[in-house]
Design a protein around this motif. Structure first.
Motif, PDB file in Angstrom:
ATOM      1  N   GLN A   1       0.704  -1.267  -0.043  1.00  0.00           N
ATOM      2  CA  GLN A   1      -0.037   0.083   0.005  1.00  0.00           C
ATOM      3  C   GLN A   1       0.884   1.170  -0.032  1.00  0.00           C
ATOM      4  N   ASN A   2       2.101   1.175   0.888  1.00  0.00           N
ATOM      5  CA  ASN A   2       2.918   2.404   0.694  1.00  0.00           C
ATOM      6  C   ASN A   2       3.472   2.565  -0.781  1.00  0.00           C
ATOM      7  N   ASN A   3       3.827   1.543  -1.296  1.00  0.00           N
ATOM      8  CA  ASN A   3       4.233   1.690  -2.629  1.00  0.00           C
ATOM      9  C   ASN A   3       3.472   2.149  -3.723  1.00  0.00           C
ATOM     10  N   ARG A   4       2.247   1.839  -3.460  1.00  0.00           N
ATOM     11  CA  ARG A   4       0.958   2.186  -4.251  1.00  0.00           C
ATOM     12  C   ARG A   4       0.902   3.619  -4.085  1.00  0.00           C
ATOM     13  N   GLN A   5       0.852   4.137  -2.896  1.00  0.00           N
ATOM     14  CA  GLN A   5       0.772   5.630  -2.708  1.00  0.00           C
ATOM     15  C   GLN A   5       1.820   6.544  -3.491  1.00  0.00           C
ATOM     16  N   ILE A   6       3.107   5.796  -3.102  1.00  0.00           N
ATOM     17  CA  ILE A   6       4.332   6.522  -3.714  1.00  0.00           C
ATOM     18  C   ILE A   6       4.296   6.685  -4.993  1.00  0.00           C
ATOM     19  N   MET A   7       3.877   5.521  -5.616  1.00  0.00           N
ATOM     20  CA  MET A   7       3.696   5.325  -7.103  1.00  0.00           C
ATOM     21  C   MET A   7       2.758   6.634  -7.748  1.00  0.00           C
ATOM     22  N   ASP A   8       1.736   6.517  -6.986  1.00  0.00           N
ATOM     23  CA  ASP A   8       0.728   7.516  -7.309  1.00  0.00           C
ATOM     24  C   ASP A   8       0.792   8.995  -7.142  1.00  0.00           C
ATOM     25  N   ILE A   9       1.636   9.061  -6.064  1.00  0.00           N
ATOM     26  CA  ILE A   9       1.688  10.679  -5.795  1.00  0.00           C
ATOM     27  C   ILE A   9       2.920  11.289  -6.564  1.00  0.00           C
ATOM     28  N   PHE A  10       3.825  10.096  -7.223  1.00  0.00           N
ATOM     29  CA  PHE A  10       4.966  10.875  -8.176  1.00  0.00           C
ATOM     30  C   PHE A  10       4.324  10.425  -9.702  1.00  0.00           C
ATOM     31  N   PHE A  11       3.153  10.096  -9.801  1.00  0.00           N
ATOM     32  CA  PHE A  11       2.870   9.683 -11.398  1.00  0.00           C
ATOM     33  C   PHE A  11       2.385  11.092 -11.847  1.00  0.00           C
ATOM     34  N   PRO A  12       2.862  11.592 -13.140  1.00  0.00           N
ATOM     35  CA  PRO A  12       2.328  13.058 -13.848  1.00  0.00           C
ATOM     36  C   PRO A  12       0.778  13.035 -13.333  1.00  0.00           C
ATOM     37  N   ASP A  13       0.510  14.169 -12.651  1.00  0.00           N
ATOM     38  CA  ASP A  13      -0.789  14.653 -12.557  1.00  0.00           C
ATOM     39  C   ASP A  13      -1.606  13.896 -11.264  1.00  0.00           C
ATOM     40  N   GLY A  14      -0.674  12.908 -10.880  1.00  0.00           N
ATOM     41  CA  GLY A  14      -1.284  12.084  -9.729  1.00  0.00           C
ATOM     42  C   GLY A  14      -1.867  12.940  -8.736  1.00  0.00           C
ATOM     43  N   LEU A  15      -1.355  14.010  -8.321  1.00  0.00           N
ATOM     44  CA  LEU A  15      -1.831  14.870  -7.182  1.00  0.00           C
ATOM     45  C   LEU A  15      -2.789  15.924  -7.544  1.00  0.00           C
ATOM     46  N   GLN A  16      -3.047  15.872  -8.865  1.00  0.00           N
ATOM     47  CA  GLN A  16      -4.145  16.708  -9.158  1.00  0.00           C
ATOM     48  C   GLN A  16      -5.542  16.362  -8.676  1.00  0.00           C
ATOM     49  N   MET A  17      -6.423  17.312  -8.391  1.00  0.00           N
ATOM     50  CA  MET A  17      -7.480  17.079  -7.705  1.00  0.00           C
ATOM     51  C   MET A  17      -8.371  15.769  -8.298  1.00  0.00           C
ATOM     52  N   PHE A  18      -8.468  14.570  -7.319  1.00  0.00           N
ATOM     53  CA  PHE A  18      -9.233  13.433  -7.985  1.00  0.00           C
ATOM     54  C   PHE A  18      -8.288  12.521  -8.660  1.00  0.00           C
ATOM     55  N   GLY A  19      -6.871  12.787  -8.888  1.00  0.00           N
ATOM     56  CA  GLY A  19      -5.994  11.536  -9.188  1.00  0.00           C
ATOM     57  C   GLY A  19      -5.825  10.803  -8.271  1.00  0.00           C
TER      58      GLY A  19
END
Length: 388
Positions: free
Chosen positions: A146-164
């Motif tokens: 789960q940690n890895n999944r969150q790291i991957m998605d916050i560093f995915f391009p636009d992953g921290l856009q609202m509702f990414g």
């Protein structure tokens, strides 16, 4: 602010930290008795709901399912409208880009640093007690995924856009922390006078500082390279993720220097790691072969031995000894590992490296068939709680 209440476990460390920097020590210890002032009262109210509605309304808010959210209690609707959905005035998505590029180029090295250095150091605080009391440590493999999944998605391009997905997962973590906090507050197993508030704002502020600044340092130690823009980008990503996870801005860093000050003063304030920290740290290291799907017994032993050596080299002998690590020699461990990785990267196509790293991270991350799960624990002990 009001008088500082010092939990008994922090008395000695607090006195030491005050000699170093009184204002920082005061701020850290003050946050030991703070949870999530905005969400915790809402979660206490939601606790009386049927579990299915409880999960449904949280999902509706994070996924912006307006029709469903309209059925939710007003306090929860207000929390999303007034706290979660508005962006902080300092948010700058463009600042993330150099960090995202650097992360994708260094995924393998950053993951090694994260698991063997960052996570174990994060559990040197009394936050480890919440994991051992809930027995969440027994689910360490899934937690790491789960940690890895969150790291991957916050560093995915636009992953921290609202509702990414990075945005959603970070807000979800805020709800999980609050839920565990409320459950522990009602448990006789938690000693408020000695330990303060479960999953406190201080511990989360400490953790996000380690996740960011220490991650950069430890990643560089195992061979990653970051220029100034990349470093600032990584710090910016984690700062916003920390904000989404509900860390009060009164203990959320704004610069790398502030992050370093937070974990430095935090180490001074925290009591010596006890049996809870020891168990969590060693379980994390020993779970690495399972995460990497290594089943050969000899290979498993080799991977665990390497992980212990790298971890000891990163966090230092003093903390490693407190964790009860095996007495592996660290002489040249980081140098040899760094050289090996840099040679490997030098003779491989950079685009291929990014592709392989991305695929590797996906393979060791949790991607459930039903998408992101918004289920919350319904019992303080993980083995009794419904699956979440």
């Amino acid at each position: 602010m009001g008088k500082i209440v010092v939990p008994s476990a922090y008395t000695e460390g607090y006195i030491t930290a005050q000699r170093h920097n009184k204002s920082l020590a005061d701020n850290y210890v003050r946050h030991i008795t703070v949870g999530d002032p905005e969400l915790d009262p809402v979660m206490r109210e939601l606790s009386s709901l049927p579990l299915a509605d409880f999960h449904r309304f949280i999902k509706a808010g994070i996924e912006q399912q307006e029709d469903v959210l309209r059925e939710a209690p007003k306090d929860l609707r207000d929390f999303f409208d007034q706290v979660v959905y508005p962006s902080p005035p300092w948010l700058d998505h463009d600042a993330f880009r150099p960090g995202v590029v650097a992360f994708l180029a260094n995924v393998d090295l950053m993951l090694v640093a994260f698991v063997t250095g960052v996570l174990v150091e994060g559990f040197s605080t009394l936050i480890a007690k919440s994991f051992n009391i809930t027995k969440r440590v027994g689910s360490t493999s899934r937690r790491l995924q789960q940690n890895n999944r969150q790291i991957m998605d916050i560093f995915f391009p636009d992953g921290l856009q609202m509702f990414g997905d990075g945005w959603k997962l970070s807000v979800r973590v805020r709800f999980v922390h609050s839920r565990i906090r409320v459950l522990l507050e009602n448990s006789e197993a938690w000693n408020h006078d000695a330990w303060g508030t479960p999953v406190s704002a201080a511990h989360l502020g400490f953790a996000i500082s380690v996740f960011s600044k220490r991650l950069l340092e430890y990643s560089a130690a195992v061979g990653a390279k970051f220029d100034k823009d990349a470093s600032e980008g990584v710090l910016a990503v984690w700062r916003y993720a920390g904000y989404l996870m509900g860390i009060p801005e009164t203990i959320l860093y704004t610069t790398g220097s502030e992050a370093e000050q937070t974990y430095t003063i935090g180490h001074m304030c925290e009591p010596t790691p006890d049996a809870d920290s020891i168990e969590v740290a060693n379980t994390l290291i020993q779970s690495i072969p399972k995460i990497a799907d290594i089943t050969n017994p000899k290979e498993r032993e080799e991977v665990i031995a390497l992980a212990y050596r790298l971890s000891r080299a990163l966090i230092g002998n003093e903390l490693a000894n407190r964790f009860g690590y095996p007495k592996y020699s660290t002489l040249g461990a980081l140098f040899l590992y760094r050289i090996k990785q840099r040679i490997s990267h030098k003779f491989r196509d950079s685009q291929l490296i990014r592709s392989k790293n991305f695929t590797q991270l996906m393979q060791i991350s949790v991607y459930d068939d039903d998408g992101i799960s918004y289920k919350m624990p319904d019992h303080v002990h993980s083995h009794i709680s419904s699956e979440w």
